[in-house]
Design an enzyme around this catalytic site. Structure first.
Site, mmCIF file in Angstrom:
data_model
loop_
_atom_site.group_PDB
_atom_site.id
_atom_site.type_symbol
_atom_site.label_atom_id
_atom_site.label_comp_id
_atom_site.label_asym_id
_atom_site.label_seq_id
_atom_site.Cartn_x
_atom_site.Cartn_y
_atom_site.Cartn_z
ATOM 1 N N CYS A 347 89.820 52.562 19.300
ATOM 2 C CA CYS A 347 89.784 51.184 18.733
ATOM 3 C C CYS A 347 88.529 51.008 17.931
ATOM 4 O O CYS A 347 87.270 51.354 18.613
ATOM 5 C CB CYS A 347 89.958 50.105 19.519
ATOM 6 N N ARG A 442 101.148 45.342 12.290
ATOM 7 C CA ARG A 442 100.314 45.435 13.692
ATOM 8 C C ARG A 442 99.224 44.588 13.515
ATOM 9 O O ARG A 442 98.585 43.848 14.064
ATOM 10 C CB ARG A 442 100.350 46.393 14.332
HETATM 11 P P1 XMP Z 1 93.531 53.649 25.269
HETATM 12 O O1 XMP Z 1 91.891 53.292 25.694
HETATM 13 O O2 XMP Z 1 94.345 53.744 26.554
HETATM 14 O O3 XMP Z 1 93.842 52.442 24.427
HETATM 15 O O4 XMP Z 1 93.251 54.836 24.387
HETATM 16 C C1 XMP Z 1 95.266 52.152 24.086
HETATM 17 C C2 XMP Z 1 95.288 51.026 23.554
HETATM 18 O O5 XMP Z 1 94.623 50.684 22.206
HETATM 19 C C3 XMP Z 1 95.277 49.802 21.382
HETATM 20 N N1 XMP Z 1 95.063 50.446 20.117
HETATM 21 C C4 XMP Z 1 94.186 49.803 19.156
HETATM 22 N N2 XMP Z 1 93.259 49.110 19.028
HETATM 23 N N3 XMP Z 1 92.727 49.647 17.061
HETATM 24 C C5 XMP Z 1 92.494 49.028 17.896
HETATM 25 O O6 XMP Z 1 91.601 48.102 17.906
HETATM 26 C C6 XMP Z 1 93.756 50.945 16.986
HETATM 27 O O7 XMP Z 1 93.988 51.460 15.977
HETATM 28 C C7 XMP Z 1 94.562 50.781 17.976
HETATM 29 N N4 XMP Z 1 95.725 51.643 18.338
HETATM 30 C C8 XMP Z 1 95.915 51.111 19.875
HETATM 31 C C9 XMP Z 1 96.501 49.381 22.137
HETATM 32 O O8 XMP Z 1 96.545 48.193 22.642
HETATM 33 C C10 XMP Z 1 96.858 50.489 23.046
HETATM 34 O O9 XMP Z 1 97.630 50.389 23.837
#
Ligand code: XMP
Length: 527
Positions: A347, A442
């Protein structure tokens, strides 16, 4: 003026190790995440393996393991969802694919290894073997044996996988099938009570037979048992890993949607209802309305719409990081709410938009509203070790993981070799490439926007290949149980009640990981 008595020295544990309310209220000026705190141990009469990990996502849906795989296009498709449910958790199938494909993916999970397959896929006697091969390819079935029924649903034969081959494509099903007189069947009335036991007896008494068809009084097909399903289920009954199943023994499956808009920019209600109805027809258990900003009009309207049309459906919605956000989605009708804005390993929301709350503080704030409104909260993002899960579960009901699972063989995508090391792609759903593939909504953009310059909120990355979901979740479940043993918590409810926190200094964080040694074997290398 009389002199003030000197302050009493701090003498007991409770002066240092504080339960959630006391701890977070003293820390209220600063946002904290997992590594900022440690949990204090308690007297325990619980061995780790005795602790129980079930959690209720809604009144009608229980997981055996509080771990959910993220609805991301490099994390959860059917293979991941199957592996998650077999380990007691849940997979949320992502929505960066056509609606038709998502329905197909859900069907694959729901048709995977049942006790009694209540609605077996059938073929007609007048079809050609070539048609059956096309059906297998279109639906991505991983089985090739089909009961044959006529138009009234009456059983007329069984088409064995041995003849479902391209070389027989021009033959008709009727010429290739075993006729009805040679097919083993059992009456529906004879399996009432304990279907698995009845099937188990049958297979023991009929050596070499792998399929048993269930028929009603008029010989209409009512179900199908397979030997491998029955063996797996009987093994599960004696093992510690309990799959997450629905009431008819099918694996649980979730799928994510975003609130689609029509040409005039309004919520496309018809499309949402049409798609979710089809998912439910395939057996979907959980729908997740997944966006970066869940405390928003579109998400609220979508949740309300789904709740009004599908009163029994388990609905997850998010993401939020405030009590007001939880309240908003709970009132709209969500059962479980995703908490996390910007903690994910891919993120960049906090860098790009300057918003988001470190995860432990966000969870504490959200948990207060969740208790008030009787909803579950899911700690979404930023979890990269089982210790983080234990800390998250002192406040949340389950965790959602992306990066931790993206290197597993069940995650979508090919393995890439770089300098002799194996990797898989892992990208944020807010990365430019993922938004182009469909996830723009999203992040509040339209798909066509993603061709011009918009601010990505995620990165494209790689994860080192990390074995199977069974191994990864085995390690995670063991870690959570270990934490519960230290806290003397027999279940997740007690983990919340018994948690006491303390801040950790930078030196304390260094002390927490292996230090002053040269590691020759990491925990990852164990298997
Ligand atoms: P982890 O830390 O497990 O996080 O890799 C997965 C979660 O990250 C969110 N997610 C995003 N958040 N930009 C964001 O700010 C993104 O591009 C993005 N893609 C996923 C999502 O909640 C996921 O479950």
């Amino acid at each position: 003026m009389a002199a003030q008595p000197p302050p009493l020295p701090l003498t007991s544990d409770s002066d240092f190790y504080l339960p959630a309310d006391a701890f977070f209220s003293t820390a209220s000026k600063e946002a904290l995440t997992y590594d900022d705190v440690s949990l204090a141990t308690n007297y325990s009469d619980i061995l780790p393996k005795q602790s129980r990990l079930e959690m209720a996502l809604s009144p009608s849906l229980t997981l055996q393991l509080p771990i959910i795989s993220a609805d991301m296009d490099t994390v959860t498709e059917a293979d991941m969802a199957i592996a998650m449910a077999l380990n007691g958790g849940l997979g949320l199938i992502h929505y960066n694919m056509s609606e038709k494909m998502q329905i197909k993916q859900v069907a694959r999970v729901k048709n995977h290894v049942h006790g009694l397959i209540q609605d077996p896929i059938t073929v007609r006697p007048d079809q050609a073997i070539g048609d059956v091969l096309t059906l297998i390819e279109d639906k991505d079935f991983n089985f090739r044996t089909f009961p044959v029924v006529n138009e009234q649903g009456v059983l007329v034969g069984l088409l064995s996988g041995r003849v479902v081959k391209p070389r027989y494509a021009n033959h008709s099903v009727i010429s290739a099938m075993s006729p009805r007189s040679e097919v083993f069947t059992i009456r529906e009335s004879d399996i009432a009570g304990d279907p698995v036991k009845a099937a188990d007896h049958f297979f023991s008494a009929h050596m070499g037979i792998h399929k048993l068809l269930v028929v009603d009084d008029q010989d209409r097909l009512r179900g199908l048992f397979t030997l491998s399903d029955i063996e797996r289920i009987t093994e599960e009954a004696s093992s510690h890993t309990r799959p997450a199943r629905d009431s008819v023994f099918r694996l649980l499956c979730g799928a994510a949607i975003s609130p689609p808009r029509n040409a005039s920019g309004e919520l496309d209600r018809e499309r949402i209802l049409g798609h979710v109805s089809q998912l439910i027809e395939e057996g979907l258990d959980v729908v997740a309305v997944s966006t970066a900003h869940g405390h928003s009009l579109g998400v609220g309207e979508t949740v309300k719409l789904l709740r009004s049309q599908f009163p029994e459906l388990t609905i997850i919605a998010g993401n939020v990081t405030s009590g007001e956000g939880v309240e908003f989605l709970a009132k709209a009708g969500a059962n479980a709410i995703k908490v996390g804005q910007g903690p994910g390993s891919i993120c960049t929301t906090r860098i790009v938009a300057g918003v988001g709350i470190p995860q432990l503080t966000a969870l504490y704030v959200a948990s207060k509203a969740a208790i008030k409104h009787g909803v579950a909260i899911l700690a979404d993002g930023g979890i990269n070790k089982s210790g983080d899960m234990v800390k998250a579960l002192t406040l949340a009901d389950a965790v959602i993981c992306g990066g931790l699972l993206a290197g597993c063989k069940e995650a979508p995508g090919k393995i890439i070799e770089i300098n002799g090391k194996l990797f898989k792609e892992y990208r944020g759903m807010g990365s430019l490439e993922a938004m182009k593939a469909g996830s723009a909504a999203r992040y509040g953009h339209e798909k066509k926007d993603s061709n011009r310059k918009i601010a990505a909120e995620g990165v494209e990355a790689l994860k080192e290949v990390s074995g199977s979901i069974d191994q990864t979740l085995g390690q995670m479940a063991g870690g959570i149980q270990s934490g519960m043993g230290y806290l003397g918590a027999k279940d997740l409810k007690e983990l919340k009640q018994k948690a006491r926190y303390i801040r950790v200094s930078a030196a304390g964080q260094r002390e927490a990981a292996p230090h002053d040694v040269i590691e020759i074997k990491t925990s990852k290398d164990k298997d």
